[in-house]
Design an enzyme around this catalytic site. Structure first.
Site, PDB file in Angstrom:
ATOM      1  N   ASP A   1       0.846  -1.187   0.000  1.00 45.91           N
ATOM      2  CA  ASP A   1       0.000   0.000   0.000  1.00 45.91           C
ATOM      3  C   ASP A   1       0.883   1.239   0.000  1.00 45.91           C
ATOM      4  OD1 ASP A   1      -2.977   0.872   0.488  1.00 45.91           O
ATOM      5  OD2 ASP A   1      -1.775   2.130   1.815  1.00 45.91           O
TER       6      ASP A   1
ATOM      7  N   ASN B   1      -2.117  13.052  -3.679  1.00 44.63           N
ATOM      8  CA  ASN B   1      -3.164  13.334  -4.664  1.00 44.63           C
ATOM      9  C   ASN B   1      -3.768  14.711  -4.425  1.00 44.63           C
ATOM     10  OD1 ASN B   1      -3.898  11.841  -6.879  1.00 44.63           O
ATOM     11  ND2 ASN B   1      -5.126  10.373  -5.759  1.00 44.63           N
TER      12      ASN B   1
ATOM     13  N   HIS C   1      -4.681  14.932  -9.158  1.00 43.89           N
ATOM     14  CA  HIS C   1      -4.910  13.542  -9.573  1.00 43.89           C
ATOM     15  C   HIS C   1      -4.038  13.111 -10.753  1.00 43.89           C
ATOM     16  CE1 HIS C   1      -8.140  12.600  -6.792  1.00 43.89           C
ATOM     17  NE2 HIS C   1      -8.621  13.816  -7.004  1.00 43.89           N
TER      18      HIS C   1
ATOM     19  N   ASP D   1      -1.951   9.697 -10.756  1.00 46.68           N
ATOM     20  CA  ASP D   1      -1.976   8.669 -11.810  1.00 46.68           C
ATOM     21  C   ASP D   1      -0.566   8.350 -12.285  1.00 46.68           C
ATOM     22  OD1 ASP D   1      -4.704   8.602 -11.656  1.00 46.68           O
ATOM     23  OD2 ASP D   1      -5.062   9.753 -13.492  1.00 46.68           O
TER      24      ASP D   1
ATOM     25  N   GLU E   1      -4.637   2.546  -4.341  1.00 46.79           N
ATOM     26  CA  GLU E   1      -3.176   2.572  -4.270  1.00 46.79           C
ATOM     27  C   GLU E   1      -2.616   1.287  -3.656  1.00 46.79           C
ATOM     28  OE1 GLU E   1      -4.653   4.735  -0.527  1.00 46.79           O
ATOM     29  OE2 GLU E   1      -5.302   4.393  -2.586  1.00 46.79           O
TER      30      GLU E   1
END
Length: 311
Positions: free
Chosen positions: A171, A179, A184, A188, A214
């Site tokens: 994780d 983010n 965002h 990505d 994630e």
């Protein structure tokens, strides 16, 4: 790679005849001479196509076909029956058992070649469609649906052959904050970079998936707890080498890792799957609670896991 074909027939002469008649197709052949041999060979080889006799000593081809279709390791492999019986009831039985075709002996070489080409062509199309449906569009890794399917298959194989198996749950640390801070599109980009890293770092035979958001999962074939911990540590170290920049600042990406290994004493596949996932999740929670950016293994103290990670 040539398509692989498993011939299951108790008559050696039929094997020789098929190899000769199908030589021009460029196929790779595997051979089994009984239902029991055929079942084991199908699970081990996982061929692209099986040519199966109906009447054999012991179990019939119909019974074997039903077993193959019920096994997650072999259920998607097409079966063509080769039989001397022209009875309609036998043809119906063959299709009901899960076969894609039924060819009667003696067979015409050109007809058999055409039927095999058709079966292999359909298998390729099905594999392509299934693969596209199971790939995460952002990272290029396998998605959660494939992870669940592959986890079951690997657990079945590990229990059948008494071989070790590891699971890493990973994780990304503070991903939501990154983010929110950098946007965002940058988030990505991080996920895409991690996907590339896992593709490069994982061994052949291991399976890396985007589990969700994630979080990532890595299935490790034939890996005990020490090998699994070291595999997670390799990924953690590679993450520290990622060089990303946002708004003129270098952004460090870290992750927490939870490792679990299969308990081969468990009999139930579903139970083993649940335990493997639950143990990895608990280890992941331990890694987060201990300060993130570390590898923890279920059943081991953080200090013990750290000792194993050392070269």
């Amino acid at each position: 790679m040539p398509a692989s074909v498993l011939i299951i027939d108790d008559e050696p002469l039929i094997h020789e005849l098929l190899v000769v008649r199908l030589r021009s197709e460029g196929l790779k052949f595997h051979h089994a001479f009984s239902a029991g041999e055929g079942l084991e060979a199908a699970r081990t080889v996982q061929p692209d196509l099986m040519l199966l006799d109906v009447i054999m000593p012991g179990e019939s081809g119909f019974d074997l076909c039903a077993q193959l279709k019920a096994d997650p390791l072999t259920s998607a492999v097409p079966v063509i029956f080769l039989s001397g019986s022209t009875e309609l009831i036998d043809k119906v039985k063959g299709f009901d058992a899960g076969a894609v075709d039924y060819v009667t002996k003696p067979f015409e070489a050109a007809e058999l070649q055409a039927r095999i080409r058709a079966a292999l062509r359909s298998k390729r199309y099905q594999d392509m469609l299934a693969q596209r449906a199971q790939i995460d569009g952002l990272t290029g890794l396998w998605n959660r649906a494939y992870f669940d399917q592959r986890l079951r298959e690997e657990v079945v194989a590990a229990q059948r052959y008494s071989r070790p198996m590891g699971l890493i749950m990973m994780d990304l640390d503070n991903f939501k904050r990154m983010n929110d801070t950098y946007g965002h599109p940058f988030g990505d980009r991080i996920l895409q970079t991690v996907g590339e890293l896992l593709t490069e770092t994982c061994r052949t035979g291991d399976t890396a998936c985007r589990y969700g958001g994630e979080e990532f999962g890595i299935l490790l074939r034939e890996a005990d707890v020490q090998q699994s911990i070291r595999a997670a540590e390799r990924v953690r170290q590679r993450l520290s080498e990622i060089d990303l920049e946002a708004r003129g600042l270098r952004v460090t990406v870290t992750a927490s890792f939870g490792v679990s290994t299969l308990d081969l004493t468990l009999d139930q596949v579903a139970h083993a799957q649940e335990r493997l996932l639950s143990d990895a999740d608990n280890a992941l929670y331990q890694a987060k609670h201990a300060g993130r950016d570390r590898v923890c293994a279920f059943g081991l103290t953080p200090t013990a896991a750290l000792t194993i990670q050392a070269p």
